[in-house]
Design an enzyme around this catalytic site. Structure first.
Site, PDB file in Angstrom:
ATOM      1  N   ASP A 140      53.637  33.881  -1.669  1.00 35.72           N
ATOM      2  CA  ASP A 140      53.961  33.108  -2.864  1.00 35.72           C
ATOM      3  C   ASP A 140      55.370  32.559  -2.666  1.00 35.72           C
ATOM      4  OD1 ASP A 140      53.598  32.147  -5.412  1.00 35.72           O
ATOM      5  OD2 ASP A 140      54.134  34.021  -6.403  1.00 35.72           O
ATOM      6  N   ASP A 173      58.213  30.134  -4.499  1.00 32.75           N
ATOM      7  CA  ASP A 173      58.558  29.446  -5.750  1.00 32.75           C
ATOM      8  C   ASP A 173      59.909  28.752  -5.617  1.00 32.75           C
ATOM      9  OD1 ASP A 173      56.333  30.371  -7.255  1.00 32.75           O
ATOM     10  OD2 ASP A 173      57.349  32.281  -7.632  1.00 32.75           O
ATOM     11  N   ARG A 179      48.393  38.312  -3.326  1.00 28.47           N
ATOM     12  CA  ARG A 179      48.504  37.095  -2.507  1.00 28.47           C
ATOM     13  C   ARG A 179      49.236  37.363  -1.187  1.00 28.47           C
ATOM     14  NH1 ARG A 179      51.268  34.592  -6.895  1.00 28.47           N
ATOM     15  NH2 ARG A 179      49.467  35.194  -8.088  1.00 28.47           N
ATOM     16  N   ARG A 236      46.903  31.785   2.329  1.00 29.27           N
ATOM     17  CA  ARG A 236      46.773  32.059   0.902  1.00 29.27           C
ATOM     18  C   ARG A 236      45.462  31.502   0.378  1.00 29.27           C
ATOM     19  NH1 ARG A 236      50.913  31.518  -4.068  1.00 29.27           N
ATOM     20  NH2 ARG A 236      49.378  31.646  -5.722  1.00 29.27           N
TER      21      ARG A 236
HETATM   22  N1  ROI Z   1      55.043  41.246  -8.782  1.00 31.39           N
HETATM   23  C1  ROI Z   1      55.999  41.529  -7.878  1.00 31.39           C
HETATM   24  N2  ROI Z   1      56.529  42.737  -7.845  1.00 31.39           N
HETATM   25  N3  ROI Z   1      56.435  40.597  -6.979  1.00 31.39           N
HETATM   26  C2  ROI Z   1      55.921  39.346  -6.964  1.00 31.39           C
HETATM   27  O1  ROI Z   1      56.341  38.520  -6.130  1.00 31.39           O
HETATM   28  C3  ROI Z   1      54.940  39.014  -7.902  1.00 31.39           C
HETATM   29  N4  ROI Z   1      54.411  37.763  -7.946  1.00 31.39           N
HETATM   30  C4  ROI Z   1      53.521  37.420  -8.847  1.00 31.39           C
HETATM   31  C5  ROI Z   1      53.012  38.395  -9.876  1.00 31.39           C
HETATM   32  C6  ROI Z   1      51.511  38.498  -9.730  1.00 31.39           C
HETATM   33  C7  ROI Z   1      53.395  37.881 -11.254  1.00 31.39           C
HETATM   34  N5  ROI Z   1      53.558  39.720  -9.732  1.00 31.39           N
HETATM   35  C8  ROI Z   1      54.510  40.001  -8.809  1.00 31.39           C
HETATM   36  O2  ROI Z   1      53.091  36.183  -8.878  1.00 31.39           O
END
Ligand code: ROI
Length: 167
Positions: free
Chosen positions: A103, A105, A100, A90
């Site tokens: 991600d 979370d 990215r 990343r």
């Molecule tokens: N949009 C989708 N569909 N899935 C994600 O995991 C995701 N993650 C993000 C942002 C850029 C807000 N948009 C996303 O961080």
């Protein structure tokens, strides 16, 4: 020595990727998360395909949600997840909400409401994000999201926004 008072807390982790073979990124992250000391996998959702939320000039995402038992405090868990993001290449860019490779979370950490400079739990975007709510509902249909209500009620108020479950 292990602290006999440490508790195992049920936590939920959101996974997302839209670069460099997203489905493989998610699967590799799952393996890496199960290798964190003090983390055990309890459940893993299907993979979902979702159009980007935010800037539209980026590829579609693959998303999933994982349920774990965690013996780690939430900030330690976050640091471990950030290390996995970095290990999987990343690159943090200036553009907010850009593409990215990975991600990760912390969506939910037991029944705790956490407001720290680097960590807000439950995740602040959770109730508006189909790509989080639907996989979460798949593995925890009875879940009460701390401070936000029952997952089924949140889901009722959230359109699918093009989300598709992958087989
Ligand atoms: N949009 C989708 N569909 N899935 C994600 O995991 C995701 N993650 C993000 C942002 C850029 C807000 N948009 C996303 O961080």
């Amino acid at each position: 020595m292990k602290n006999p008072e440490t508790e195992w807390v049920t936590a939920y982790i959101g996974l997302g990727s839209n670069l460099a073979n997203p489905a493989l990124q998610i699967k590799s992250a799952r393996t890496a998360i199960t290798q964190i000391a003090g983390v055990k996998e309890l459940a893993f959702s299907s993979l979902y395909h979702s159009p980007p939320m935010g800037p539209q000039d980026q590829p579609d995402y693959v998303n999933a949600v994982m349920c774990v038992a965690a013996e780690l405090p939430p900030m330690d868990l976050l640091r471990c997840l950030q290390r996995i993001e970095n290990d999987q290449g990343r690159v943090r860019k200036d553009q907010r909400w850009g593409a990215r490779t990975l991600d990760l979370d912390v969506l939910i950490y037991g029944d705790r409401i956490i407001e720290l400079p680097d960590l807000t739990v439950p995740h602040p975007g959770l109730a508006e994000r189909a790509f989080v709510l639907y996989p979460l509902y798949e593995i925890a249909p009875q879940l009460l999201v701390p401070g936000k209500g029952h997952i089924a009620d949140l889901l009722d108020r959230c359109p699918m926004n093009g989300l598709k479950r992958l087989d």
